[in-house]
Structure formats: structure tokens, C-alpha cells
Design a protein around this motif. Structure first.
Motif, PDB file in Angstrom:
ATOM      1  N   LYS A 219     -28.594 -57.512 -39.108  1.00  0.00           N
ATOM      2  CA  LYS A 219     -27.346 -56.434 -38.750  1.00  0.00           C
ATOM      3  C   LYS A 219     -26.667 -56.039 -39.797  1.00  0.00           C
ATOM      4  O   LYS A 219     -26.021 -55.487 -40.648  1.00  0.00           O
TER       5      LYS A 219
ATOM      6  N   THR B 230     -28.135 -54.647 -43.057  1.00  0.00           N
ATOM      7  CA  THR B 230     -28.018 -52.931 -42.882  1.00  0.00           C
ATOM      8  C   THR B 230     -26.993 -52.471 -42.973  1.00  0.00           C
ATOM      9  O   THR B 230     -26.833 -51.407 -43.283  1.00  0.00           O
TER      10      THR B 230
ATOM     11  N   VAL C  72     -31.993 -45.002 -38.991  1.00  0.00           N
ATOM     12  CA  VAL C  72     -32.582 -46.291 -39.173  1.00  0.00           C
ATOM     13  C   VAL C  72     -33.850 -47.140 -37.835  1.00  0.00           C
ATOM     14  O   VAL C  72     -33.576 -47.017 -37.502  1.00  0.00           O
ATOM     15  N   TYR C  73     -34.508 -47.411 -38.648  1.00  0.00           N
ATOM     16  CA  TYR C  73     -35.457 -48.174 -38.281  1.00  0.00           C
ATOM     17  C   TYR C  73     -35.837 -49.022 -38.647  1.00  0.00           C
ATOM     18  O   TYR C  73     -35.818 -49.741 -39.681  1.00  0.00           O
ATOM     19  N   VAL C  74     -36.612 -50.400 -38.284  1.00  0.00           N
ATOM     20  CA  VAL C  74     -37.010 -51.539 -38.257  1.00  0.00           C
ATOM     21  C   VAL C  74     -38.642 -51.684 -38.123  1.00  0.00           C
ATOM     22  O   VAL C  74     -38.803 -51.426 -36.639  1.00  0.00           O
TER      23      VAL C  74
ATOM     24  N   THR D 104     -38.651 -57.685 -35.053  1.00  0.00           N
ATOM     25  CA  THR D 104     -38.762 -56.609 -34.646  1.00  0.00           C
ATOM     26  C   THR D 104     -38.462 -56.158 -33.047  1.00  0.00           C
ATOM     27  O   THR D 104     -37.173 -54.970 -33.364  1.00  0.00           O
TER      28      THR D 104
ATOM     29  N   ALA E  61     -35.054 -54.227 -32.318  1.00  0.00           N
ATOM     30  CA  ALA E  61     -34.518 -53.491 -31.756  1.00  0.00           C
ATOM     31  C   ALA E  61     -33.644 -53.747 -29.528  1.00  0.00           C
ATOM     32  O   ALA E  61     -33.187 -52.876 -29.923  1.00  0.00           O
TER      33      ALA E  61
ATOM     34  N   PHE F  57     -30.582 -49.340 -33.795  1.00  0.00           N
ATOM     35  CA  PHE F  57     -31.955 -49.030 -34.910  1.00  0.00           C
ATOM     36  C   PHE F  57     -32.901 -47.159 -33.813  1.00  0.00           C
ATOM     37  O   PHE F  57     -32.581 -47.962 -32.434  1.00  0.00           O
TER      38      PHE F  57
ATOM     39  N   ALA G  34     -38.526 -48.474 -34.005  1.00  0.00           N
ATOM     40  CA  ALA G  34     -38.659 -49.325 -33.781  1.00  0.00           C
ATOM     41  C   ALA G  34     -40.471 -49.651 -34.500  1.00  0.00           C
ATOM     42  O   ALA G  34     -41.158 -49.034 -33.416  1.00  0.00           O
TER      43      ALA G  34
ATOM     44  N   PRO H 200     -34.497 -46.928 -28.644  1.00  0.00           N
ATOM     45  CA  PRO H 200     -35.649 -46.801 -30.019  1.00  0.00           C
ATOM     46  C   PRO H 200     -36.656 -46.570 -29.583  1.00  0.00           C
ATOM     47  O   PRO H 200     -37.291 -47.163 -28.837  1.00  0.00           O
TER      48      PRO H 200
ATOM     49  N   TRP I 266     -41.675 -41.491 -36.996  1.00  0.00           N
ATOM     50  CA  TRP I 266     -40.050 -41.255 -36.909  1.00  0.00           C
ATOM     51  C   TRP I 266     -39.253 -40.581 -37.307  1.00  0.00           C
ATOM     52  O   TRP I 266     -38.622 -40.351 -37.611  1.00  0.00           O
TER      53      TRP I 266
ATOM     54  N   HIS J  40     -32.693 -40.225 -31.640  1.00  0.00           N
ATOM     55  CA  HIS J  40     -31.639 -40.919 -31.226  1.00  0.00           C
ATOM     56  C   HIS J  40     -30.362 -40.672 -31.030  1.00  0.00           C
ATOM     57  O   HIS J  40     -29.768 -40.337 -32.183  1.00  0.00           O
TER      58      HIS J  40
END
Length: 363
Positions: free
Chosen positions: A139, A142, A156-158, A168, A172, A179, A182, A230, A333, A363
């Protein structure tokens, strides 16, 4: 989870502007003659230090296309066991899409001192809880990326493979406010294990809980959080003997429950010949999708080549299966803007052959 030779790129060098009248004249003349300007320096993987308290004692690497403007998305990509940031960037194709679609790429890296196999510790509560350990370190990385590059906080994605996929799920669940989406590849549901012994049992044969039980685990990770959650893409090989394929089913059950829908697919089709399911919430938004890669062992599928939808470098745990997971995940995404632009799935061909664009939850 493979012994891939790590190779680190040299740090990126900033581009310089013409510093003299002569340089400026050369640029103007080249333009007048129709000559293409010299290409920008290629981006490269670089390590970053000083990103916070780093309670998980992780390393931070990033790949940022030169000249990336502010307000662009950010993707966090988590490697598997025995891997490194450098062994996961080009191999999966994420660097190609960062260049192609214009987003920043963050690649956290585990240290052997934390885990002998360089796995993220997805099974230790001290590393998977909000505000603690490795989860907090990721985090903080990020946050550093958003501060340095003005990344769009709403995009923002993971994603991650194997242990990175399990981590992951952690990110999430613990940071749903960070996020927007994910993608778990050959990974595990959130809070499937809290010890090494439980981790092996969770990997195989797997843990069979009800959707409600799985969903409650996610909701407990950030008590009081009311969403949005997410959007989740889940990938697994049908012949995975390291992480049982049933984990894909459990992850789908977990996140459909979190999104308030059932685990019965609203759309079942095939993509590149592989079974693909889409799960929509009550408003018709695609909030979860899954891909079962027939005959694939433990790994992330790639499709090496120069075509627009191809990516990756084939190798152990990166099997060439004629489908690029990172490309499809990015489309889910909305990173590529296809299928109706950001926030929508690409057009998928259903059983009857008719296109069916499906919006993904914002999101």
C-alpha cells in the motif's frame, strides 16, 4: 514459482531537451525533411527506496513509460515464489501494455530473508491484515507511485501469480478502497490459511467453504467498509497440480458474494477456445469473471508475438497457450479502452456468435 534467472534493467535516464540553438535547428530541419525524431529512451525497471515505514521489508521496483502524463492508471503486479520483479515484468506482458496503453507499473519484490522461497507471505496474519506487514508495504508503494506520477486514484489495479495471486486476494480484501480491480492467476481465496500447514492444505486439495463464509472473510478484512468492491478476474489451469483448480471456484464464490450476487454465471462462452464465465451484479455490471485454461499446469498463460493482442515470453510457469492473460485482464479493467472504452469489458463472442459487450463495475 519457478527458478527464472533474474535480470535487472539499468535505471532509467531522464530525457534531455535541446539545450542549444544548434540542437534546436537540427530538430526543426529533421521535421522539415520528414525525418522521424529520435525515439524516446525506452523505459526500464528501476528500484525505488524511501516509500514509507515498509513494515513488510519488501523491495519496490517500477516501470513507467517515458513521458507518462498525470492522471493515468496504475497496475501493481506481484510475482510468484522464487521469482523477482525482473522475472515477472516482460514475461507476463505487463510492460508491453504499460507502453501501449499508457499506465504506470509497480512491481513489489519479496526478500529471501522474509521467505526462503521469495514467496509473499499470504498465509501470515501479520502480513495480510490492513495496516500491517507486507500488505501495508505494498500500500505504501502504491501511495508513492500516486505521489510521484499523479496516478489516477480511481484506476489502481492489482494482479499476481501463485503466491502473488494469493497476495492479490489479500490486497483486494484489505484495501478495497485503493483498488478498482484485481486479477488472481493460479492463486487462492483471501484468508484461506493462517499458517504454513494450512497454506499447503489450502493449495491442495483446497478448502471448500460456502460463498457466505468466504464473503464474510473479505468483509472482516476492512470492517465497516460499504464498497465499491474491486472487480475480480480469476485465471487457473485445469491441470494445475500445485494449486488445485477448485480454488478458482472458491475465489469466484468469495467475490460474487462480496458483490452481492450469486455464483451462477450470467454469461458462459469461450475465449480462444477456453471456458470463460462472467458474473453480473443486480445492475448488470460485470463484477467477476473467470478463465479455465484447459490442460495448463501451474502458471500464467502467454501468447508470444507482435500482434496487437499477443504478449509475453514463454517459459516455465509462463506457458504459451495462445491467450495473453495480461491483455485480457487489462481489457476487463478497461485499460485498453476497447469494448466501449474504460470501464467496460471487451466484446466477447457468446455461444451463438453474437457480440455481447458487458460493463464492468466502476470504482
Amino acid at each position: 514459482m519457478y527458478p527464472h534467472a533474474a535480470r535487472l534493467h539499468s535505471p532509467r535516464k531522464p530525457r534531455s531537451r535541446p539545450a542549444s540553438l544548434a540542437a534546436l535547428l537540427i530538430t526543426v530541419i529533421a521535421s522539415f525533411l520528414g525525418l522521424a525524431p529520435a525515439p524516446a529512451h525506452a523505459a526500464s525497471l528501476e528500484e525505488v527506496t524511501g516509500f514509507g515505514s515498509n513494515p513488510g521489508n519488501l523491495q519496490m521496483f517500477r516501470y513507467v513509460p517515458d513521458g507518462l502524463p498525470a492522471g493515468r492508471p496504475l497496475v501493481v503486479a506481484l510475482h510468484g515464489c522464487t521469482q523477482s520483479a525482473a522475472g515477472y515484468d516482460d514475461e507476463t506482458g505487463w510492460t508491453k501494455w504499460a507502453d501501449t496503453h499508457g499506465f504506470a507499473l509497480l512491481l513489489p519484490q519479496q526478500k529471501a530473508v522474509n521467505n526462503a522461497n521469495s514467496c509473499f507471505n499470504w498465509f501470515q496474519t501479520s502480513d495480510t491484515s490492513r495496516g500491517q506487514g507486507e500488505a501495508l508495504s505494498i500500500k505504501q508503494m502504491t501511495d508513492r507511485m500516486k505521489a510521484d506520477f499523479g496516478s489516477d486514484a480511481a484506476r489502481v489495479y492489482v494482479t499476481g501469480l501463485s503466491a502473488g495471486g494469493a497476495m492479490t486476494s489479500v490486497m483486494a480484501a484489505a484495501y478495497p478502497d485503493v483498488f478498482a480491480g484485481a486479477a488472481v492467476v493460479a492463486g487462492l481465496p483471501y484468508d484461506c490459511a493462517r499458517s504454513v500447514l494450512e497454506a499447503f492444505s489450502c493449495m491442495s486439495p483446497g478448502s471448500d467453504l460456502s460463498p457466505q463464509q468466504w464473503g464474510d472473510k473479505v468483509r472482516a478484512a476492512h470492517p465497516g467498509y460499504g464498497g465499491p468492491w474491486p472487480a475480480m478476474s480469476v485465471w487457473h489451469g485445469s491441470s494445475d497440480t500445485k494449486v488445485a483448480p477448485m480454488n478458482m471456484t472458491e475465489i469466484v464464490e468469495q467475490w460474487t458474494n462480496v458483490h452481492g450476487t450469486d455464483a451462477t454465471a450470467d454469461v458462459s462462452d469461450t475465449v480462444q477456445g477456453y471456458p470463460h464465465n462472467v458474473y453480473r451484479d443486480g445492475s448488470g455490471r460485470a463484477v467477476v469473471e473467470s478463465y479455465s485454461i484447459t490442460g495448463m499446469p501451474h502458471g500464467q498463460p502467454v501468447d508470444p508475438g507482435s500482434a496487437a493482442t499477443q504478449c509475453g515470453i514463454a517459459g516455465q510457469h509462463f506457458p504459451d497457450k495462445d491467450i495473453c492473460a495480461s491483455q485480457r485482464i487489462g481489457e476487463f479493467w478497461g485499460l485498453s479502452g476497447s469494448g466501449g472504452g474504460p470501464g467496460t469489458l471487451p466484446e466477447q463472442t457468446g455461444p451463438a456468435g453474437s457480440p455481447a459487450p458487458m460493463p464492468v463495475a466502476p470504482h
